[in-house]
Design a protein around this motif. Structure first.
Motif, PDB file in Angstrom:
ATOM      1  N   ARG A  39       8.030  10.207  -1.937  1.00 56.21           N
ATOM      2  CA  ARG A  39       7.119   9.278  -2.630  1.00 56.21           C
ATOM      3  C   ARG A  39       6.705   9.801  -3.997  1.00 56.21           C
ATOM      4  NH1 ARG A  39       3.899   7.604   2.624  1.00 56.21           N
ATOM      5  NH2 ARG A  39       5.321   6.017   3.344  1.00 56.21           N
ATOM      6  N   SER A  94       0.812  -1.224   0.000  1.00 58.44           N
ATOM      7  CA  SER A  94       0.000   0.000   0.000  1.00 58.44           C
ATOM      8  C   SER A  94       0.842   1.270   0.000  1.00 58.44           C
ATOM      9  CB  SER A  94      -0.962   0.004   1.180  1.00 58.44           C
ATOM     10  OG  SER A  94      -0.250   0.080   2.391  1.00 58.44           O
ATOM     11  N   GLU A  95       2.044   1.212   0.538  1.00 59.30           N
ATOM     12  CA  GLU A  95       2.899   2.408   0.547  1.00 59.30           C
ATOM     13  C   GLU A  95       3.635   2.587  -0.782  1.00 59.30           C
ATOM     14  OE1 GLU A  95       3.397  -0.271   2.430  1.00 59.30           O
ATOM     15  OE2 GLU A  95       5.455  -0.918   2.169  1.00 59.30           O
ATOM     16  N   GLY A  96       3.410   1.662  -1.732  1.00 64.29           N
ATOM     17  CA  GLY A  96       4.052   1.746  -3.037  1.00 64.29           C
ATOM     18  C   GLY A  96       5.413   1.080  -3.027  1.00 64.29           C
ATOM     19  N   THR A  97       6.043   1.092  -4.167  1.00 65.22           N
ATOM     20  CA  THR A  97       7.378   0.514  -4.292  1.00 65.22           C
ATOM     21  C   THR A  97       8.323   1.570  -4.836  1.00 65.22           C
ATOM     22  OG1 THR A  97       6.917  -0.256  -6.536  1.00 65.22           O
ATOM     23  CG2 THR A  97       6.486  -1.805  -4.729  1.00 65.22           C
ATOM     24  N   GLN A 136       7.315   8.056  -7.607  1.00 72.90           N
ATOM     25  CA  GLN A 136       6.256   7.847  -8.589  1.00 72.90           C
ATOM     26  C   GLN A 136       6.617   8.464  -9.941  1.00 72.90           C
ATOM     27  OE1 GLN A 136       2.189   8.465  -7.123  1.00 72.90           O
ATOM     28  NE2 GLN A 136       2.993   8.233  -5.049  1.00 72.90           N
TER      29      GLN A 136
END
Length: 172
Positions: free
Chosen positions: A52, A27-30, A56
């Motif tokens: 973040r 959920s916190e992304g990669t 992205q």
């Protein structure tokens, strides 16, 4: 032979049952594998939400999601301008006096260019409108799709602009 087929079937069922959980990103992304647009080191230890967004931007670029990349570039630009005004206790200059909301990016850019407390570099002054334009087109124009070349030509200016606002925002 039937035993082998049963084992293969059991393994396939197990993979199928775990796949949705296992292959969904956290959920916190990669983190992206590359830093094609912005070097992460430039943003390390600034703010988590800024780091973040940079991830992205780089992740969208490396996956070929150029509209997403352009929109996130626009978002980072907007965030860094706001952070700069806030760092100098000038947030009131970039808010709508009736609603208290921050102004739109076009007005934020105008205010940043006019702010007498700092003197933006000539490259930043020149680049701001084109950076806004591609982000706007990717976000709002239904018949526009950004291509890698659209992003590539903006990368050097984008890095310069981001670095200047990071310092103005006292994040480094």
């Amino acid at each position: 032979m039937a035993s082998l087929a049963r084992q293969v079937l059991e393994i396939a069922k197990k993979i199928q049952s775990e796949a949705p959980v296992t292959y969904v990103p956290p959920s916190e992304g990669t983190r992206p594998r590359s830093q094609s647009v912005l070097p992460r080191a430039l943003f390390t230890n600034t703010r988590g939400y800024i780091e973040r967004v940079v991830d992205q931007i780089n992740g969208c670029y490396e996956n070929g999601w150029f509209d997403g990349c352009a929109v996130m570039m626009r978002r980072l630009l907007e965030t860094l301008i706001i952070e700069s005004f806030e760092a100098h206790n000038l947030a009131h200059k970039i808010k709508d006096h009736k609603t208290g909301d921050f102004l739109y990016l076009s007005d934020l850019i105008s205010k940043a260019l006019q702010e007498p407390l700092w003197n933006l570099g000539r490259n930043t002054k020149r680049a701001l409108p084109s950076l806004k334009s591609i982000g706007d087109q990717s976000a709002h124009s239904r018949r526009y799709n950004a291509h890698r070349e659209d992003i590539d030509k903006l990368i050097p200016d984008f890095r310069t602009v981001c670095q200047e606002f990071i310092y103005l925002a006292k994040l480094k």
